[in-house]
Design an enzyme around this catalytic site. Structure first.
Site, mmCIF file in Angstrom:
data_model
loop_
_atom_site.group_PDB
_atom_site.id
_atom_site.type_symbol
_atom_site.label_atom_id
_atom_site.label_comp_id
_atom_site.label_asym_id
_atom_site.label_seq_id
_atom_site.Cartn_x
_atom_site.Cartn_y
_atom_site.Cartn_z
ATOM 1 N N GLU A 186 46.801 -8.741 110.539
ATOM 2 C CA GLU A 186 47.542 -8.835 109.283
ATOM 3 C C GLU A 186 48.865 -9.588 109.410
ATOM 4 O OE1 GLU A 186 48.519 -4.899 107.898
ATOM 5 O OE2 GLU A 186 48.671 -4.111 109.932
ATOM 6 N N HIS A 222 50.915 4.190 105.310
ATOM 7 C CA HIS A 222 51.557 3.986 104.013
ATOM 8 C C HIS A 222 51.243 5.094 103.020
ATOM 9 C CE1 HIS A 222 53.129 0.175 105.170
ATOM 10 N NE2 HIS A 222 51.958 -0.413 105.293
ATOM 11 N N ASP A 279 49.456 -8.229 103.646
ATOM 12 C CA ASP A 279 50.351 -8.697 104.702
ATOM 13 C C ASP A 279 49.878 -10.029 105.270
ATOM 14 O OD1 ASP A 279 52.337 -6.706 104.699
ATOM 15 O OD2 ASP A 279 51.034 -5.340 105.783
#
Length: 252
Positions: free
Chosen positions: A149, A48, A175
């Protein structure tokens, strides 16, 4: 590099608490500052964050230039070639996202097995070539953390933790919140129970329970809950907080 990796592995297995800096930027200056500040690990985020494979060598050099932090990276996905490339680049701990099953955990482990272990990964000492220090590194194995997650990963967490070659699990709390029907940053009983389940499974299997946090206060809470590999802040978030604090002081 083997000595450094094994030193960190032994310390974590002995129960030490590691506090880490999460690097979303590609700034070697921030990497140096973070390492010099005394963080136990500095993690480069290829999933990310803004970090790309071409940034890894200069950022790992920056981390090592100012301290002895465990050089860590989160790979973009659980892909054989990408995991091996990070190991070739000299990364000492690798975090693999979205591991949902025992089979996926085993695939992450296999991506770090050199031919000397009877596997398919080819030997590519990229970091050693860059530093003119080529040696037989086939027995080197970075620490491996797999991320829990999602709903599938949570359901299989006990079996995932028991996979040989896994050094730890790393919780993506946002998440995970979505997976249990909660919102990130808000207290939810199902989310709290999921965190307990993950930490308990890790402890039972003898692997390191890790978790992502946004700041030091949250990291302190997670330490009290039994997590031991704890991202305590991120470079962009910490910079933003410092900027706002100084600007607020100047304007007050």
């Amino acid at each position: 590099m083997t000595a450094a990796i094994e030193n960190h592995r032994a310390r974590l297995r002995a129960g030490e608490i590691y506090n880490g800096l999460w690097m979303m930027s590609t700034s070697p200056e921030l990497a140096k500052i973070g390492s010099a500040a005394g963080f136990d690990y500095v993690c480069l985020d290829l999933q990310h964050g803004l970090v790309r494979p071409t940034d890894v060598l200069r950022l790992t050099d920056a981390v090592r230039a100012s301290g002895d932090a465990l050089v860590t990276a989160r790979v973009a996905a659980n892909r054989f070639t990408e995991i091996g490339a990070l190991a070739d680049a000299g990364v000492e701990a690798i975090i693999v996202p979205l591991v949902s099953s025992v089979e996926e955990a085993r695939a992450a482990v296999a991506a770090l097995d050199y031919p000397s272990r009877g596997r398919d990964r080819s030997w590519g000492p990229t970091a050693e070539i860059m530093h003119n220090a080529v040696q037989d590194t086939r027995d080197e194995r970075p620490l491996l953390f797999v991320m829990i997650e999602n709903e599938e990963g949570l359901s299989a967490v006990e079996d995932i933790c028991a996979v040989p070659g896994i050094d730890g699990v790393y919780v993506g709390p946002s998440d995970l919140a979505f997976a249990v029907g909660a919102l990130p940053g808000q207290h939810n009983e199902a989310h709290a129970e999921a965190l307990v389940r993950i930490r308990t499974a890790a402890d039972a299997a003898g692997v390191v329970p890790g978790i992502h946090c946004g700041d030091g206060e949250e990291a302190k809470l997670r330490k009290e809950q039994g997590f031991r590999f704890i991202t305590s802040c991120g470079d962009l978030g910490a910079a933003g907080r410092a900027f706002r604090e100084d600007l607020g002081a100047a304007r007050s």
